[in-house]
Write an enzyme that holds these catalytic residues in place. Structure first.
Site, PDB file in Angstrom:
ATOM      1  N   VAL A 104      42.824  33.289  38.708  1.00  0.00           N
ATOM      2  CA  VAL A 104      41.760  33.314  39.702  1.00  0.00           C
ATOM      3  C   VAL A 104      41.820  31.993  40.448  1.00  0.00           C
ATOM      4  CG1 VAL A 104      39.272  33.482  40.108  1.00  0.00           C
ATOM      5  CG2 VAL A 104      40.322  34.764  38.220  1.00  0.00           C
ATOM      6  N   CYS A 105      41.703  32.054  41.770  1.00  0.00           N
ATOM      7  CA  CYS A 105      41.631  30.852  42.588  1.00  0.00           C
ATOM      8  C   CYS A 105      42.888  30.001  42.362  1.00  0.00           C
ATOM      9  CB  CYS A 105      40.334  30.117  42.255  1.00  0.00           C
ATOM     10  SG  CYS A 105      39.833  28.813  43.399  1.00  0.00           S
ATOM     11  N   THR A 106      42.720  28.704  42.154  1.00  0.00           N
ATOM     12  CA  THR A 106      43.873  27.821  42.014  1.00  0.00           C
ATOM     13  C   THR A 106      44.545  27.916  40.647  1.00  0.00           C
ATOM     14  OG1 THR A 106      42.378  25.992  41.487  1.00  0.00           O
ATOM     15  CG2 THR A 106      43.137  26.178  43.783  1.00  0.00           C
TER      16      THR A 106
END
Length: 194
Positions: A104-106
């Site tokens: 998720v995300c970075t």
């Protein structure tokens, strides 16, 4: 099926808590589906997340056993994680053992640093798209996708996109109907009020 949510200092809270809510609701509301959701950290002890939330993981890497799915969140802590050879080796080992590896995300930049996104489509938080591309020029960056499923790797865009990805995982690992039931249970309505 054992799903591990990876926790580390500086992990963005909603990156892991959003998928946790979806997947744990699935496990709790539908016990016959035989799903277990646990949090996993390198070592025991308190973890301080990106916004200051303090949590303790259920299991350490050594105690986790076989994970069928792992969720790697993003957050400021990923800057350290992507340079940590032990983290990268752990993720590669999971992947090579057949674990469905998600981010998720970075969290995707950590997967890229581990070499797991080579020649794959992927996404991340909009503010880190250039960084993801710089880590591995073979990645097909998908800036407009909420999540990208490329088989054994699934990446999600920023923060709240992890909820969408987790619902996708429920649909993929069980059924669309089950994902809809979980979505209704958590009363997830993706139409923002503003």
């Amino acid at each position: 099926m054992r799903i591990g949510i990876y926790l580390f200092d500086g992990a963005e809270e909603l990156d892991w808590a959003g998928p946790w809510e979806v997947l744990a609701a699935w496990a709790q509301q539908f016990p016959d589906d035989d799903v277990e959701v646990v949090t996993v950290a390198r070592t025991a002890g308190t973890i301080v997340c990106a916004k200051g939330l303090r949590v303790m993981a259920d299991l350490t890497w050594a105690d986790a056993g076989k994970l069928d799915v792992v969720v790697v969140p993003g957050g400021v802590g990923t800057r350290r994680e992507l340079a940590d050879v032990d983290v990268l080796a752990w993720l590669r080992d999971l992947y090579e053992d057949g674990t469905l590896t998600t981010s998720v995300c970075t969290g995707s930049i950590v997967l890229a640093a581990a070499g797991l996104l080579r020649d794959r489509p992927a996404t991340t938080w909009w503010g880190a798209l250039d960084r993801l591309a710089a880590l591995d020029e073979t990645i097909e960056i998908r800036p407009d996708d909420r999540f990208v499923d490329s088989g054994q790797i699934v990446t999600a865009a920023g923060v709240s996109a992890g909820i969408d990805m987790a619902l996708h995982l429920v649909a993929r690992l069980h059924s669309v109907e089950r994902a809809r039931e979980v979505k209704r249970y958590i009363q997830y309505d993706p139409q923002p009020p503003v």
